[in-house]
Design a protein around this motif. Structure first.
Motif, short mmCIF file in Angstrom:
data_model
loop_
_atom_site.label_atom_id
_atom_site.label_comp_id
_atom_site.label_asym_id
_atom_site.label_seq_id
_atom_site.Cartn_x
_atom_site.Cartn_y
_atom_site.Cartn_z
N ASP A 170 0.83 -1.20 0.00
CA ASP A 170 0.00 0.00 0.00
C ASP A 170 0.87 1.25 0.00
O ASP A 170 0.60 2.22 -0.74
CB ASP A 170 -0.92 0.01 1.22
N GLN A 171 1.91 1.22 0.82
CA GLN A 171 2.79 2.39 0.92
C GLN A 171 3.56 2.61 -0.38
O GLN A 171 3.88 3.75 -0.74
CB GLN A 171 3.76 2.22 2.09
N THR A 229 2.61 2.60 -3.29
CA THR A 229 1.89 3.39 -4.28
C THR A 229 2.25 4.87 -4.19
O THR A 229 2.12 5.60 -5.18
CB THR A 229 0.38 3.22 -4.10
N SER A 230 2.69 5.32 -3.00
CA SER A 230 3.08 6.72 -2.83
C SER A 230 4.54 6.90 -2.47
O SER A 230 5.08 8.00 -2.52
CB SER A 230 2.21 7.38 -1.74
N ASP A 231 5.18 5.80 -2.07
CA ASP A 231 6.59 5.84 -1.65
C ASP A 231 7.35 4.78 -2.45
O ASP A 231 7.36 3.61 -2.09
CB ASP A 231 6.71 5.57 -0.16
N PRO A 232 7.99 5.17 -3.53
CA PRO A 232 8.65 4.18 -4.40
C PRO A 232 9.75 3.40 -3.70
O PRO A 232 10.13 2.31 -4.16
CB PRO A 232 9.21 5.02 -5.54
#
Length: 804
Positions: A349-350, A352-355
């Protein structure tokens, strides 16, 4: 009656004593079974010694190890009258190049020259072996097998070291002396006359050294069978299969240097303070340098809190403890896989915003099956993850944050993960989580299973495997000139089942205490008693000598601490630790008896009698173990130039291809697993019970009825329960209860009159001690994935004991 409550600090319990039924030593030895349906010959009710006082419980709040361990060791040395021999052994145990390897756990030896690389339980184990007490022909003449069968298991081992070969005489019901020549002839004749070599089984305990292990499997395979059950079948079989499926190797990839370099440690299903106490040093060191340490266990064990390392003399002097954990997650019994799925879901999930949350380059280059796993995690609802793990979403996200923030992470686990129906899937889920962030093939990262016994991993490496790989058998055939069988043999459960059917008639036990260690005690007893011949190679008297076949041999062998004199001089044996390091062990003491033989000599003696036409140079091998190692070097992967490398400082490490990102899987890559979450939530009115060891215990050897780190004294026949579950059933502290398990086939087994102890365990969960509770584990209750008995996940009902 005081009411107990569970809050954030755990169980709050008044110190409470109850009056115990007092018995004399002779009465205690005559104790007959409490278990329903014990069967012919009975299942003994007492394993440990006669309690020294009334049962007592109060939660333990002191640091692990430290002065508590020092006092315990001192008391033990005094009790065993080993105030001279004990300290001498301590100065030789786990010493590089000149000492003997501790016969206890398989934790690796220190790599920096530490001269007190030992622990409380290691000292007890060694002292127990070095006892001055002896069990010879006079003892057996004075005590029949029927009488001894009524003794506690502690009383049996406490008689001392076995001194000469003995054979069972059915007419007198006594063991009587037999010469080594005649003992070998008896065993050899029984094996030689089998109409099918698969009517024999060769069991191995994890204590057996590598050289003896190699000879033992060679004996079985030259005879014509792969029936090589071992203690791994009951412990870490799931770990080996899961790692092999995911990585192409059945072992962990990390070593102690990685533990020194990691940023985060996830310790799962491990009671380290009791079962791998030297791990405390690594945990304390990790905490001091800022690593995060997450403990996952239904019970918050002593190793999860704080410790004082005994060889840290300044800390001991000022009583300064070091924390050994930063987060405790009390999963429900069997809930580890759901927790891991939650960590993976949070990382994805993370991402998706934190590559940087996901190491996409590693995943694309080295793995297979990622997209299926990603979709599985995405489709698994948080509500189901919370329900199955028993952990709230907020705490799972805390663990995921620790994992995300760590550049390098290690996941370490033991039987709390492997002894479940879904043990293989859980181990594969551990690998899934590691792969997401590329925690493989680099320093400070990877999987790290904690093996229990000192050479159990070496046993498997050196050929104790009922499902051998064809490549291994090919090399064995070429080098040793035999035609080994190709069909798979029997594991522990399969061997017991075959004995019950009458398909196994000769059982050879190389160390250990099979009768007490195996599941379904009553069935195991019937199985052994149905054999034509049982042979036990042992150092001390134990239950397996009394639960025997129509004919029975006790063959006494040298202990790990003793000098092994052979024709070419004093011999050394090698062992492999949990992290694939192989090193030598050399005994220091004069043997307990002039009539003892080494394990290689015993195996060779049986082999020569069973295989009179064999061209294997059995006697020549025993004269000099370097000769065995030279042959092993040609057969075993990673053992090339064995004799030279094993004599290097600290020995050598067996190559782990997965550490080098070389994967022996069908895809040639590390493979993600996409197994569904199992349903581990107990049905209404039932509890999930896990069996475990006490602190004052090593496998089936019981040193006392105390469990210091869990705050228990003078009691083993107990069940730990959540206080709310107790209140719901009208059960108060120390009330007698009946525990009934329901097997997969619908049969039930009951233990009567155990005492309930309120403890900080999750609702719906309970725990108690093996081997007493092995009675509850039906022979059919084994994992379809690993074939392991479900020793950590029994379905039980617990209620107030029926009125007598």
């Amino acid at each position: 009656m005081a009411e107990d409550a569970v809050g954030s600090g755990g169980v709050r319990s008044r110190r409470r004593r109850v009056r115990a039924v007092s018995t004399s030593h002779d009465e205690q030895k005559r104790t007959r079974p409490q278990e329903a349906g014990a069967g012919d010959g009975g299942v003994e009710a007492r394993v440990g010694p006669r309690p020294e006082g009334e049962p007592f419980f109060h939660p333990y709040h002191h640091p692990a190890a430290g002065w508590g361990a020092a006092k315990s060791v001192t008391k033990f040395l005094v009790r065993e009258r080993a105030l001279v021999d004990g300290p001498r052994a301590i100065m030789k145990m786990n010493h590089e190049g000149e000492g003997f390897d501790c016969p206890g756990c398989a934790w690796p030896d220190d790599t920096k020259g530490l001269h007190l690389d030992l622990c409380e339980n290691g000292v007890k184990h060694v002292t127990w072996e070095m006892t001055r007490k002896r069990v010879g022909r006079e003892f057996f003449a004075a005590h029949s097998v029927t009488e001894l069968s009524g003794w506690s298991d502690f009383a049996l081992e406490d008689q001392g070291r076995l001194t000469e070969p003995m054979v069972y005489d059915a007419e007198s019901d006594h063991y009587v002396p037999i010469s080594w020549r005649d003992a070998f002839a008896l065993a050899g004749r029984a094996l030689r006359e089998l109409d099918d070599p698969n009517r024999a089984a060769f069991y191995t305990s994890g204590r057996l050294g590598n050289e003896a292990t190699f000879l033992y499997q060679l004996l079985a395979r030259e005879l014509g069978t792969n029936n090589l059950p071992d203690c791994s079948n009951m412990c870490h079989e799931a770990s080996g299969r899961g790692l092999t499926d995911s990585l192409g190797t059945g072992k962990g990839t990390v070593d102690l240097k990685d533990w020194d370099a990691t940023d985060a440690l996830f310790i799962m299903g491990v009671n380290a303070a009791s079962n791998a106490p030297r791990m405390l040093t690594a945990l304390a060191d990790a905490y001091r340098r800022g690593a995060r340490i997450v403990h996952v266990n239904p019970l918050i064990e002593a190793a999860a809190r704080r410790t004082i390392i005994p060889h840290d003399f300044v800390d001991m002097a000022v009583n300064h403890a070091t924390p050994t954990g930063t987060l405790d997650l009390q999963v429900r019994v069997g809930g580890d896989m759901a927790l891991l799925r939650g960590i993976a879901k949070a990382v994805l999930d993370q991402a998706t915003s934190d590559p940087k949350a996901l190491d996409r380059e590693f995943v694309d280059r080295y793995t297979s099956g990622f997209e299926d796993y990603r979709k599985l995690c995405e489709a698994t609802p948080w509500e189901e993850i919370e329900r199955q793990s028993g952990i709230g979403r907020a705490d799972i996200l805390r663990a995921a944050r620790i994992y995300r923030d760590a550049d390098r992470s290690i996941f370490s686990w033991c039987l709390g993960v492997s002894q479940h129906e879904h043990g293989v899937d859980t181990v594969r889920e551990i690998v899934n989580v590691l792969l997401l962030r590329g925690n493989l093939g680099r320093e400070g990262a990877g999987p790290s299973p904690v093996r229990g016994h000192s050479n159990v991993q070496g046993n498997r490496t050196c050929g104790i495997d009922h499902r051998p790989e064809p490549e291994f058998l090919d090399r064995l055939a070429r080098v040793c000139g035999i035609d080994p069988p190709r069909a798979h043999g029997l594991d522990t459960v399969g061997t017991i089942q075959a004995m019950l059917r009458g398909d196994i008639s000769v059982f050879v036990g190389m160390g250990g205490n099979f009768a007490l260690a195996a599941p379904d005690t009553e069935a195991t007893y019937r199985a052994l008693r149905g054999c034509a011949l049982t042979v036990q190679v042992s150092t001390k008297l134990n239950r397996s000598h009394l639960v025997h076949g129509r004919q029975a041999l006790i063959l006494p062998c040298l202990g790990r601490t003793e000098k092994d004199h052979q024709r070419c001089g004093i011999q050394s044996t090698s062992v492999e630790d949990s992290m694939s390091m192989v090193h030598l062990s050399v005994g220091m003491k004069k043997p307990a008896s002039a009539h003892l033989l080494s394990e290689p000599a015993v195996i060779a003696g049986i082999a020569r009698a069973a295989l009179p036409a064999s061209t294997t140079p059995w006697a020549w091998y025993v004269e000099d173990y370097d000769r065995i190692r030279d042959t092993m070097a040609q057969v075993l992967d990673g053992f090339e130039d064995f004799n030279r490398r094993v004599r290097l400082p600290l020995g050598f490490r067996i190559r782990q291809p997965a550490r080098e990102l070389v994967f022996g899987t069908p895809s040639g890559r590390a493979e993600f697993s996409s197994a569904p979450l199992p349903d581990v939530v107990p049905a209404p009115g039932t509890l999930a019970l896990g069996t475990m060891r006490s602190h004052d215990q090593w496998n089936t050897t019981i040193y006392s009825d105390n469990d210091r780190y869990r705050g228990v004294k003078n009691l083993r026949t107990l069940v730990f329960m959540n206080p709310a579950d107790m209140r719901e059933r009208g059960i108060a502290e120390f009330d007698p209860v009946d525990i009934t398990s329901t097997a997969k086939d619908g049969t039930t087994r009951t233990l009567n009159g155990y005492l309930a102890v309120p403890y900080d365990v999750p609702r719906g969960c309970a725990a108690g001690y093996m081997p007493e509770m092995n009675v509850l584990i039906a022979l059919c209750d084994y994992s379809e994935q690993s074939d392991q008995p479900l020793m950590k996940h029994l379905r039980v009902t617990i209620g107030r004991a029926a009125a007598s």
